[in-house]
Design an enzyme around this catalytic site. Structure first.
Site, PDB file in Angstrom:
ATOM      1  CB  SER A   1      -0.989  -0.086   1.230  1.00 10.61           C
ATOM      2  OG  SER A   1      -1.854   0.870   1.037  1.00 10.61           O
TER       3      SER A   1
ATOM      4  CG  ASP B   1      -7.454  -3.352  -1.942  1.00 14.53           C
ATOM      5  OD1 ASP B   1      -7.651  -2.481  -1.105  1.00 14.53           O
ATOM      6  OD2 ASP B   1      -6.034  -3.627  -1.891  1.00 14.53           O
TER       7      ASP B   1
ATOM      8  CG  HIS C   1      -5.627  -2.773   1.560  1.00 12.73           C
ATOM      9  ND1 HIS C   1      -5.031  -2.603   0.236  1.00 12.73           N
ATOM     10  CD2 HIS C   1      -5.129  -1.911   2.412  1.00 12.73           C
ATOM     11  CE1 HIS C   1      -3.986  -1.719   0.377  1.00 12.73           C
ATOM     12  NE2 HIS C   1      -3.981  -1.324   1.813  1.00 12.73           N
TER      13      HIS C   1
END
Ligand SMILES: N[C@@H](CCC(=O)N[C@@H](CS)C(=O)NCC(=O)O)C(=O)O
Length: 277
Positions: free
Chosen positions: A147, A223, A256
């Protein structure tokens, strides 16, 4: 260096350490896993940069990297995501700014610039520090992350292709200067002149001529940050015609979280080991 913990794992050592950072004007904590092979010879180093809200501990506790790092003989260094401490500015109700959200950049704006120097910390100060304390082969370094940390890994690799031989990312923010998620933070850290943001944006760096041989990106299709924050298709477009290689794997049903990351962790470590020799 303060030793906060040391535990044996898969024949190697998982440690957590802290030191005074000049760059960040703060005590910084980081985790290092040293595989058993490091007793015999200096091992390659792979840097893992974490995402928003994380410390060194999230991947250490949930990333499940030790079995494979032990097998492949990789040292894994996991830094924190921002400066810490009571005198470090923060936005208490905003998880995308301040502590836990350093974005791996060197801030130029007040009140952030005094402490938020994460680019210098990750690329200069911490490598200089760990090489003095661990037997590492600094000619064989790779970098990966998740991320915000995927953004950090990709931009750092693109800016330092002579240092890093491999780069990969889980669900990276590939174009932070236009993402709802990250553009407000870049403005606060770097000021309103968007030209200065480009050095911290993987797509913009490529447009401006930066090159790295190849990337591995894993992305979950479930996600919840995919459309607002991550958008790996923008990176696919950015590398078109550049000769940069990309293995982009889109995974049905994965989100995620560290359940996603730990599922593909072995593939990433293997990717790095193959390129680090
Ligand atoms: N705002 C949410 C989302 C933040 C989030 O998903 N952070 C990712 C990185 S962008 C993460 O790794 N969180 C920590 C974890 O899952 O252990 C939260 O604070 O839980």
């Amino acid at each position: 260096m303060k030793v906060l913990s040391q535990n044996t794992a898969f024949g190697g050592m998982q440690g957590v350490f802290s030191h005074e950072s000049q760059a960040c004007q703060s005590e910084m904590t980081f985790a290092v896993y040293v595989p058993p092979k490091a007793i015999i010879e200096p091992c390659p180093v792979v840097w893992y940069l974490s995402g928003l809200t994380c410390t060194h501990a999230n991947v250490m506790e949930k990333g499940e990297y030790r079995r494979m790092a032990s097998e492949l003989g990789l040292i894994i260094v996991c830094p924190d995501t921002s400066p810490r401490g009571n005198d470090v500015p923060d936005e208490l109700t905003n998880w995308q700014m301040g502590k836990g959200a350093g974005f791996y950049l060197d801030a130029t704006e007040k009140p952030w610039a005094d402490h938020y120097q994460m680019y210098t910390y990750i690329t200069e100060e911490l490598p200089d520090f760990v090489r003095q304390h661990f037997r590492m082969d600094m000619d064989r370094q790779g970098i990966f992350g998740h991320s915000m940390g995927g953004h950090g890994a990709m931009t750092i690799a693109l800016k330092n292709p002579e240092r890093f031989k491999s780069c990969s990312a889980f669900a990276p923010i590939v174009q932070p200067s236009t993402a709802e998620w990250s553009a407000p933070a870049l403005e606060k850290y770097l000021g309103p002149d968007r030209a200065t943001w480009r050095q911290y944006d993987a797509c913009a760096l490529i447009e401006d001529g930066a090159r790295f041989p190849e990337f591995l990106i894993d992305q979950g299709k479930a996600d919840s940050f995919l459309d607002d924050g991550l958008r790996p298709w923008l990176f696919e477009q950015a590398i078109e015609g550049t000769g940069i290689g990309l293995t982009l794997r889109m995974h049905e049903r994965y989100d995620h979280s560290y359940y996603f990351i730990s599922t593909f962790m072995d593939d990433h470590l293997t990717w790095h080991a193959e390129r680090l020799g």
